[in-house]
Structures are given as structure tokens and as C-alpha cells.
Design a protein around this motif. Structure first.
Motif, PDB file in Angstrom:
ATOM      1  N   VAL A 154       0.857  -1.182   0.000  1.00 57.35           N
ATOM      2  CA  VAL A 154       0.000   0.000   0.000  1.00 57.35           C
ATOM      3  C   VAL A 154       0.892   1.230   0.000  1.00 57.35           C
ATOM      4  N   ARG A 155       0.590   2.174  -0.885  1.00 56.21           N
ATOM      5  CA  ARG A 155       1.391   3.396  -0.948  1.00 56.21           C
ATOM      6  C   ARG A 155       0.828   4.422   0.028  1.00 56.21           C
ATOM      7  N   ALA A 156       1.682   4.982   0.833  1.00 51.53           N
ATOM      8  CA  ALA A 156       1.262   5.932   1.857  1.00 51.53           C
ATOM      9  C   ALA A 156       0.971   7.309   1.283  1.00 51.53           C
ATOM     10  N   ASP A 157       1.420   7.597   0.064  1.00 54.64           N
ATOM     11  CA  ASP A 157       1.208   8.919  -0.497  1.00 54.64           C
ATOM     12  C   ASP A 157      -0.062   9.011  -1.348  1.00 54.64           C
ATOM     13  N   ARG A 158      -0.803   7.923  -1.459  1.00 57.09           N
ATOM     14  CA  ARG A 158      -2.055   7.927  -2.222  1.00 57.09           C
ATOM     15  C   ARG A 158      -3.217   7.579  -1.310  1.00 57.09           C
ATOM     16  N   PRO A 159      -4.328   8.288  -1.458  1.00 58.39           N
ATOM     17  CA  PRO A 159      -5.480   7.980  -0.603  1.00 58.39           C
ATOM     18  C   PRO A 159      -6.065   6.615  -0.955  1.00 58.39           C
ATOM     19  N   PRO A 160      -6.682   5.959   0.015  1.00 56.54           N
ATOM     20  CA  PRO A 160      -7.293   4.661  -0.260  1.00 56.54           C
ATOM     21  C   PRO A 160      -8.508   4.830  -1.181  1.00 56.54           C
ATOM     22  N   THR A 161      -8.889   3.759  -1.861  1.00 56.47           N
ATOM     23  CA  THR A 161     -10.017   3.820  -2.783  1.00 56.47           C
ATOM     24  C   THR A 161     -11.319   3.403  -2.123  1.00 56.47           C
ATOM     25  N   ASP A 162     -11.253   2.723  -0.993  1.00 55.78           N
ATOM     26  CA  ASP A 162     -12.475   2.343  -0.288  1.00 55.78           C
ATOM     27  C   ASP A 162     -12.196   2.303   1.211  1.00 55.78           C
ATOM     28  N   GLY A 163     -13.257   2.384   1.994  1.00 54.83           N
ATOM     29  CA  GLY A 163     -13.117   2.351   3.442  1.00 54.83           C
ATOM     30  C   GLY A 163     -12.761   3.711   4.025  1.00 54.83           C
ATOM     31  N   PHE A 164     -12.086   3.688   5.150  1.00 58.47           N
ATOM     32  CA  PHE A 164     -11.729   4.894   5.883  1.00 58.47           C
ATOM     33  C   PHE A 164     -10.255   4.819   6.267  1.00 58.47           C
ATOM     34  N   ALA A 165      -9.653   5.973   6.481  1.00 65.80           N
ATOM     35  CA  ALA A 165      -8.241   6.015   6.867  1.00 65.80           C
ATOM     36  C   ALA A 165      -8.033   7.133   7.876  1.00 65.80           C
ATOM     37  N   THR A 166      -7.012   6.962   8.714  1.00 64.87           N
ATOM     38  CA  THR A 166      -6.613   8.050   9.595  1.00 64.87           C
ATOM     39  C   THR A 166      -5.507   8.839   8.896  1.00 64.87           C
ATOM     40  N   ILE A 167      -5.583  10.148   9.039  1.00 67.30           N
ATOM     41  CA  ILE A 167      -4.566  11.039   8.495  1.00 67.30           C
ATOM     42  C   ILE A 167      -3.932  11.745   9.686  1.00 67.30           C
ATOM     43  N   ILE A 168      -2.655  11.531   9.875  1.00 67.13           N
ATOM     44  CA  ILE A 168      -1.920  12.123  10.992  1.00 67.13           C
ATOM     45  C   ILE A 168      -0.999  13.195  10.432  1.00 67.13           C
ATOM     46  N   ASP A 169      -1.251  14.437  10.824  1.00 63.18           N
ATOM     47  CA  ASP A 169      -0.452  15.582  10.359  1.00 63.18           C
ATOM     48  C   ASP A 169      -0.291  15.586   8.837  1.00 63.18           C
ATOM     49  N   GLY A 170      -1.371  15.269   8.123  1.00 64.81           N
ATOM     50  CA  GLY A 170      -1.372  15.334   6.670  1.00 64.81           C
ATOM     51  C   GLY A 170      -0.874  14.093   5.955  1.00 64.81           C
ATOM     52  N   HIS A 171      -0.547  13.037   6.692  1.00 67.71           N
ATOM     53  CA  HIS A 171      -0.041  11.809   6.084  1.00 67.71           C
ATOM     54  C   HIS A 171      -1.016  10.663   6.328  1.00 67.71           C
ATOM     55  N   PHE A 172      -1.361   9.937   5.265  1.00 65.09           N
ATOM     56  CA  PHE A 172      -2.239   8.783   5.405  1.00 65.09           C
ATOM     57  C   PHE A 172      -1.524   7.705   6.206  1.00 65.09           C
ATOM     58  N   LYS A 173      -2.229   7.164   7.189  1.00 67.13           N
ATOM     59  CA  LYS A 173      -1.635   6.119   8.023  1.00 67.13           C
ATOM     60  C   LYS A 173      -2.444   4.835   7.908  1.00 67.13           C
ATOM     61  N   SER A 174      -3.241   4.494   8.878  1.00 65.53           N
ATOM     62  CA  SER A 174      -3.956   3.220   8.920  1.00 65.53           C
ATOM     63  C   SER A 174      -5.259   3.278   8.143  1.00 65.53           C
ATOM     64  N   GLU A 175      -5.626   2.135   7.540  1.00 65.98           N
ATOM     65  CA  GLU A 175      -6.894   2.007   6.827  1.00 65.98           C
ATOM     66  C   GLU A 175      -7.842   1.111   7.621  1.00 65.98           C
ATOM     67  N   PHE A 176      -9.140   1.440   7.563  1.00 64.41           N
ATOM     68  CA  PHE A 176     -10.151   0.712   8.320  1.00 64.41           C
ATOM     69  C   PHE A 176     -11.381   0.480   7.444  1.00 64.41           C
ATOM     70  N   ASP A 177     -12.176  -0.517   7.824  1.00 65.16           N
ATOM     71  CA  ASP A 177     -13.403  -0.815   7.086  1.00 65.16           C
ATOM     72  C   ASP A 177     -14.554   0.085   7.510  1.00 65.16           C
ATOM     73  N   THR A 178     -14.565   0.508   8.781  1.00 69.60           N
ATOM     74  CA  THR A 178     -15.662   1.333   9.284  1.00 69.60           C
ATOM     75  C   THR A 178     -15.142   2.648   9.855  1.00 69.60           C
ATOM     76  N   VAL A 179     -16.027   3.623   9.870  1.00 70.96           N
ATOM     77  CA  VAL A 179     -15.671   4.931  10.425  1.00 70.96           C
ATOM     78  C   VAL A 179     -15.463   4.821  11.934  1.00 70.96           C
ATOM     79  N   ASP A 180     -16.221   3.947  12.596  1.00 66.45           N
ATOM     80  CA  ASP A 180     -16.070   3.781  14.046  1.00 66.45           C
ATOM     81  C   ASP A 180     -14.679   3.271  14.418  1.00 66.45           C
ATOM     82  N   ALA A 181     -14.168   2.337  13.640  1.00 66.91           N
ATOM     83  CA  ALA A 181     -12.832   1.801  13.908  1.00 66.91           C
ATOM     84  C   ALA A 181     -11.765   2.872  13.683  1.00 66.91           C
TER      85      ALA A 181
END
Length: 76
Positions: A18-45
Motif C-alpha cells: 500500500v502506498r502511503a502517499d495515495r489515498p485509499p479507494t475504499d473504506g476509511f483512513a486516519t490522516i496524521i499531520d497530513g499523512h495517510f496512516k492506517s486504513e479501516f473498514d468502518t468509520v467507528d474503527a
């Protein structure tokens, strides 16, 4: 001459990194100080992960990214 590796039936195919400089195509992700980090299936997670970091590192800007709507929401 190099030969292509032969995969056994029990062996799963290698996962594409997974490339950290491209946004995910599905699901949800956390962005820490402008950088994509972890990906999740739900917004709650994703929110739960961000809320665990916030008390430990209050100086971080944490956002939740919705890939379907392409929207960032600041976690406060």
C-alpha cells in the motif's frame, strides 16, 4: 536468465504494498499531520484509533478520511 517463481496452492500470492502517499479507494483512513496512516473498514474503527492517539499525543492533527465521499473530517 531468471525464472518466475512458482507458487504452491497453499501459498497465498504476495500482497501488493500500500502506498502511503495515495489515498485509499475504499473504506476509511486516519490522516496524521497530513499523512495517510492506517486504513479501516468502518468509520467507528478509524475514529477509535484516532481517539486512542489524541490523549497520548495532543499536538497531532488527526483526521478521518472517507474514501467513498473523498472527505476529510477533523477529529476533535
Amino acid at each position: 536468465m531468471m525464472k518466475a517463481p512458482v507458487f504452491a496452492i497453499d501459498e497465498p500470492e504476495p500482497k501488493k504494498p500500500v502506498r502511503a502517499d495515495r489515498p485509499p479507494t475504499d473504506g476509511f483512513a486516519t490522516i496524521i499531520d497530513g499523512h495517510f496512516k492506517s486504513e479501516f473498514d468502518t468509520v467507528d474503527a478509524a475514529e477509535a484509533s484516532g481517539r486512542k492517539l489524541k490523549p497520548v499525543y495532543p499536538m497531532l492533527q488527526i483526521e478521518i478520511y472517507d474514501a467513498a465521499m473523498k472527505v476529510r473530517t477533523l477529529l476533535s
